[in-house]
Write a protein that holds these residues in place. Structure first.
Motif, PDB file in Angstrom:
ATOM      1  N   VAL A 169      -0.884  -0.454   4.937  1.00  0.00           N
ATOM      2  CA  VAL A 169      -0.144  -1.082   3.834  1.00  0.00           C
ATOM      3  C   VAL A 169      -1.070  -1.533   2.711  1.00  0.00           C
ATOM      4  O   VAL A 169      -0.602  -2.062   1.697  1.00  0.00           O
ATOM      5  CB  VAL A 169       0.682  -2.285   4.348  1.00  0.00           C
ATOM      6  N   GLN A 198       1.009   0.724  10.437  1.00  0.00           N
ATOM      7  CA  GLN A 198       1.131   1.429   9.162  1.00  0.00           C
ATOM      8  C   GLN A 198       0.108   0.889   8.175  1.00  0.00           C
ATOM      9  O   GLN A 198      -0.121  -0.322   8.103  1.00  0.00           O
ATOM     10  CB  GLN A 198       2.538   1.272   8.585  1.00  0.00           C
ATOM     11  N   GLN A 208      -4.330   7.017   4.579  1.00  0.00           N
ATOM     12  CA  GLN A 208      -3.631   6.963   3.306  1.00  0.00           C
ATOM     13  C   GLN A 208      -2.537   5.894   3.365  1.00  0.00           C
ATOM     14  O   GLN A 208      -2.021   5.564   4.440  1.00  0.00           O
ATOM     15  CB  GLN A 208      -3.014   8.326   2.983  1.00  0.00           C
ATOM     16  N   LEU A 209      -2.189   5.331   2.199  1.00  0.00           N
ATOM     17  CA  LEU A 209      -1.124   4.334   2.146  1.00  0.00           C
ATOM     18  C   LEU A 209       0.161   4.882   2.757  1.00  0.00           C
ATOM     19  O   LEU A 209       0.535   6.038   2.519  1.00  0.00           O
ATOM     20  CB  LEU A 209      -0.872   3.903   0.700  1.00  0.00           C
ATOM     21  N   GLN A 210       0.807   4.048   3.557  1.00  0.00           N
ATOM     22  CA  GLN A 210       2.061   4.343   4.248  1.00  0.00           C
ATOM     23  C   GLN A 210       1.888   5.313   5.424  1.00  0.00           C
ATOM     24  O   GLN A 210       2.876   5.645   6.085  1.00  0.00           O
ATOM     25  CB  GLN A 210       3.123   4.904   3.279  1.00  0.00           C
ATOM     26  N   SER A 211       0.662   5.754   5.688  1.00  0.00           N
ATOM     27  CA  SER A 211       0.443   6.604   6.859  1.00  0.00           C
ATOM     28  C   SER A 211       0.396   5.736   8.115  1.00  0.00           C
ATOM     29  O   SER A 211       0.262   4.509   8.041  1.00  0.00           O
ATOM     30  CB  SER A 211      -0.849   7.404   6.711  1.00  0.00           C
ATOM     31  N   TYR A 212       0.496   6.374   9.277  1.00  0.00           N
ATOM     32  CA  TYR A 212       0.540   5.647  10.542  1.00  0.00           C
ATOM     33  C   TYR A 212      -0.750   5.875  11.335  1.00  0.00           C
ATOM     34  O   TYR A 212      -1.285   6.982  11.376  1.00  0.00           O
ATOM     35  CB  TYR A 212       1.750   6.080  11.370  1.00  0.00           C
TER      36      TYR A 212
END
Length: 267
Positions: free
Chosen positions: A35, A33, A102-106
Motif C-alpha cells: 500500500v 498488499q 508494485q503498489l496494490q500487488s500482493y
C-alpha cells in the motif's frame, strides 16, 4: 446397536477453530498488499504492507525479521522497519526486486522470526552504532520504544539512504535524552571523539566485519563486550531452524544476540 455418546464427549469439528489452526501454520504465508512505496537512495526502497488476512503477529520485537514470498520467485528475509504494534508493517526491499513489490500487488509474509532487542536494553544508558541495513531495525527500535528520562541514548549513524531517511530519523529522535550523531566516513574516528554515558549497553547494527574494529573503542570508553548486543541477518532460508542451512542456527539465535554468544559460536 451402538451407544450414542453424550454431547459433551462427541468430537466436534468447529469450522472457526479449524480455520484458525490453519492460519497459525508457520509454513503458510499471510497475504499482504503493498500500500506504499518510498524510494531511498542507494539500493533500497521502503515497502509498506497491509495484511488482508489474519495470522500475522504485529506485537513483534524490534530487530526481528519476516520472510517475504513472491509466487514464482521465492522467499527472502527482510528486517522489520516499522514500530511494533503497527498494523501496517514496513520492510526494506532491494531495488533489483522492485518489480515484485508494485503498489496494490500482493506479497506473502511469514513471521516474525528470530530474537529482537530485549526490553531491558533500553533500561540503561545506550550507545547504538548503525550503518548499512542496520538502519532499518534501528528505525523500528526508535519508533517503538520511548526513552526513559533517567537514561541517555546516543545513536552513531552512518546513513546511506539519503535525506528522506535522515529527516525521518531526526524527527523520531527529537527528544532531550536521545541524540543522533550522523557522520560520514570514517565512522570509527568519530566514535573515538564522542563522550559515551557510563555505564552503557551497546547495540551494534553494522556489517559483521566492523565488530572487531568498534569493540576496542567501546572498551576504551568503558562499554564492555558483556553489555554489547549485535545484529546479524544473513541469508536466512526457512526462518524456523528446520532446514539447518543457516550458519550457527542464525535464523533462531539471531538476528539480535549478545556479542559473547556470537563470538563463542564462531570458535
Amino acid at each position: 446397536m451402538h451407544n450414542i455418546l453424550p454431547a459433551r464427549h462427541r468430537l466436534r469439528r468447529n469450522p472457526e477453530q479449524l480455520r484458525k489452526k490453519m492460519t497459525l501454520n508457520p509454513y503458510k504465508p499471510v497475504k499482504t498488499q503493498v500500500v506504499g512505496l518510498q524510494q531511498l537512495e542507494g539500493d533500497y526502497l521502503m515497502a509498506t504492507l497491509q495484511t488482508v488476512e489474519e495470522g500475522f503477529n504485529t506485537s513483534f520485537q524490534s530487530g526481528q525479521y519476516v520472510m517475504a514470498s513472491i509466487p514464482g520467485f521465492g522467499e527472502t528475509p527482510h528486517p522489520l522497519a516499522s514500530a511494533p504494534g503497527n498494523p501496517r508493517i514496513k520492510i526494506p526491499v532491494k531495488t533489483r526486486h522492485e518489480k515484485h513489490f508494485q503498489l496494490q500487488s500482493y506479497v506473502g509474509v511469514r513471521g516474525p522470526y528470530g530474537r529482537g532487542v530485549p526490553e531491558k536494553t533500553m533500561e540503561n544508558n545506550l550507545v547504538a552504532v548503525a550503518s548499512g541495513e542496520g538502519i532499518f531495525p534501528l528505525r523500528s527500535l526508535l519508533l517503538g520504544h520511548k526513552p526513559h528520562k533517567l537514561f541517555e541514548y546516543k545513536i552513531l549513524l552512518q546513513n546511506d539512504y539519503g535525506s528522506a531517511m535522515e529527516t525521518e530519523l531526526r524527527n523520531i529522535t527529537d527528544r532531550t535524552n536521545l541524540r543522533i550523531f550522523e557522520t560520514p566516513e570514517p565512522l570509527l574516528e568519530y566514535l573515538t571523539n564522542i563522550n559515551l554515558p557510563i555505564p552503557s549497553n551497546a547495540l551494534l547494527l553494522t556489517p559483521e566485519n566492523m565488530y572487531p574494529k568498534i569493540l576496542p573503542h567501546l572498551k576504551d570508553s568503558g562499554v564492555f563486550e558483556k553489555d554489547t548486543l549485535i545484529y546479524l541477518l544473513g541469508d536466512i532460508v526457512c526462518g524456523l531452524g528446520k532446514c539447518r542451512q543457516c550458519p550457527q542456527n542464525l535464523c533462531r539465535r539471531g538476528p539480535v544476540m549478545p556479542y559473547k554468544e556470537y563470538a563463542g559460536g564462531k570458535t
